[in-house]
Design an enzyme around this catalytic site. Sequence first.
Site, PDB file in Angstrom:
ATOM      1  N   HIS A 190       0.812  -1.218   0.000  1.00 39.19           N
ATOM      2  CA  HIS A 190       0.000   0.000   0.000  1.00 39.19           C
ATOM      3  C   HIS A 190       0.847   1.271   0.000  1.00 39.19           C
ATOM      4  O   HIS A 190       0.318   2.359  -0.262  1.00 39.19           O
ATOM      5  CB  HIS A 190      -0.936   0.031   1.208  1.00 39.19           C
ATOM      6  CG  HIS A 190      -1.994  -1.019   1.183  1.00 39.19           C
ATOM      7  ND1 HIS A 190      -2.835  -1.218   0.102  1.00 39.19           N
ATOM      8  CD2 HIS A 190      -2.353  -1.954   2.103  1.00 39.19           C
ATOM      9  CE1 HIS A 190      -3.664  -2.220   0.361  1.00 39.19           C
ATOM     10  NE2 HIS A 190      -3.385  -2.683   1.561  1.00 39.19           N
ATOM     11  N   ASP A 209      -4.692 -13.071   3.094  1.00 43.48           N
ATOM     12  CA  ASP A 209      -5.940 -12.620   3.689  1.00 43.48           C
ATOM     13  C   ASP A 209      -7.163 -12.843   2.799  1.00 43.48           C
ATOM     14  O   ASP A 209      -8.268 -12.465   3.183  1.00 43.48           O
ATOM     15  CB  ASP A 209      -5.852 -11.166   4.145  1.00 43.48           C
ATOM     16  CG  ASP A 209      -5.106 -10.274   3.179  1.00 43.48           C
ATOM     17  OD1 ASP A 209      -4.723 -10.737   2.087  1.00 43.48           O
ATOM     18  OD2 ASP A 209      -4.876  -9.101   3.525  1.00 43.48           O
ATOM     19  N   ASP A 216      -2.883 -10.724  -2.582  1.00 47.75           N
ATOM     20  CA  ASP A 216      -3.460 -10.209  -1.339  1.00 47.75           C
ATOM     21  C   ASP A 216      -4.913  -9.815  -1.596  1.00 47.75           C
ATOM     22  O   ASP A 216      -5.272  -9.404  -2.702  1.00 47.75           O
ATOM     23  CB  ASP A 216      -2.655  -8.991  -0.888  1.00 47.75           C
ATOM     24  CG  ASP A 216      -2.993  -8.515   0.515  1.00 47.75           C
ATOM     25  OD1 ASP A 216      -2.209  -8.786   1.432  1.00 47.75           O
ATOM     26  OD2 ASP A 216      -4.036  -7.856   0.685  1.00 47.75           O
ATOM     27  N   HIS A 269      -6.425  -7.278  -0.577  1.00 46.86           N
ATOM     28  CA  HIS A 269      -6.519  -5.838  -0.806  1.00 46.86           C
ATOM     29  C   HIS A 269      -5.667  -5.447  -2.011  1.00 46.86           C
ATOM     30  O   HIS A 269      -4.569  -5.972  -2.188  1.00 46.86           O
ATOM     31  CB  HIS A 269      -6.041  -5.064   0.422  1.00 46.86           C
ATOM     32  CG  HIS A 269      -6.758  -5.405   1.685  1.00 46.86           C
ATOM     33  ND1 HIS A 269      -6.285  -6.341   2.579  1.00 46.86           N
ATOM     34  CD2 HIS A 269      -7.925  -4.943   2.187  1.00 46.86           C
ATOM     35  CE1 HIS A 269      -7.130  -6.440   3.593  1.00 46.86           C
ATOM     36  NE2 HIS A 269      -8.138  -5.615   3.379  1.00 46.86           N
TER      37      HIS A 269
END
Length: 315
Positions: free
Chosen positions: A124, A244, A161, A163
């Site tokens: 991120h 995740d 991931d 996200h």
Amino acid sequence: MVLVYTHADCLGHEPGPGHPESPSRLKAVLRALDDPACTQTKRFDAPLATREQLTRVHSPAMLDAVIGASPLRGQIFLDADTVMSPGSLIAGLRAAGAVCAAVDAVFSSPQRRAFCAVRPPGHHATRDTAMGFCLFNNVAVAAAHALAEYRIERIAIVDFDVHHGNGTADIFHADARVMYASTHQSPLYPGTGGVHQCGVGNLVHVPLPTAAGTLEFRAAFETRILPALDHFAPQLVLISAGFDAHRLDPLASLNLAAEDFSWVTEMLVGIANRHAEGRVISSLEGGYSLNALYESTIAHVNALSNPNPGDELRR
């Protein structure tokens, strides 16, 4: 054999009680690597990333801001989710240093597979901002290091991931030497990664709807990502290995199992065997169920060690 880069300093990043990005995550990963069910690994201490390595992808102002924010005691919030404790800066420098050391190893030794068991995660962090639990963008630092030091022309970063790795997409959106491919739940933080966000043709985003599972995930790779990777023919494959998307994860709502991470890793090893002389480096991103993280790490590292996975796309 899989080379593992990690460091005890990565346990010193303490976001505080109740924060999901806790030291217990890395402890679970390290226990998994010691499990007899896990393939043979060789462990190395991660070095500290240098300023030169970091400023290839982050602005000097951003780097100075993160260094300057490092507290002597307690915690300081860079944003609502991203926290620094006294041990966070050195943990972040070890995490980014680990991937650079892994790049050096896969280009200069007979070993072609590496896993970086590090935290904080990285995908991120943008060129100018630390965010989303991330201080420095570890896989981006690795890609830039490989481009600068080994004069290769094409690197693929694959991010499964849950996200979207908005930071990685931000850093490389105009750099045709780097292909970034991501599956991620949508809608979900950070709200980026739409199919229309294609950079200069080097970004491949496949958003997955809430509750998607094995069939949707594997179809995304079989129909979109793997063909694009074969066409791009990367000379190095980097993996943002977030676990995740597992069905047990408390921060998201996809329904993958450890077997899906094994499958996708084998597919990426096949890509690397065809185009990159087998070179694959994986770096830990998310994953907040300790049980899921444990079993997914074993599945992922075992698949990394497979020298000749089936090259045919399969379910």
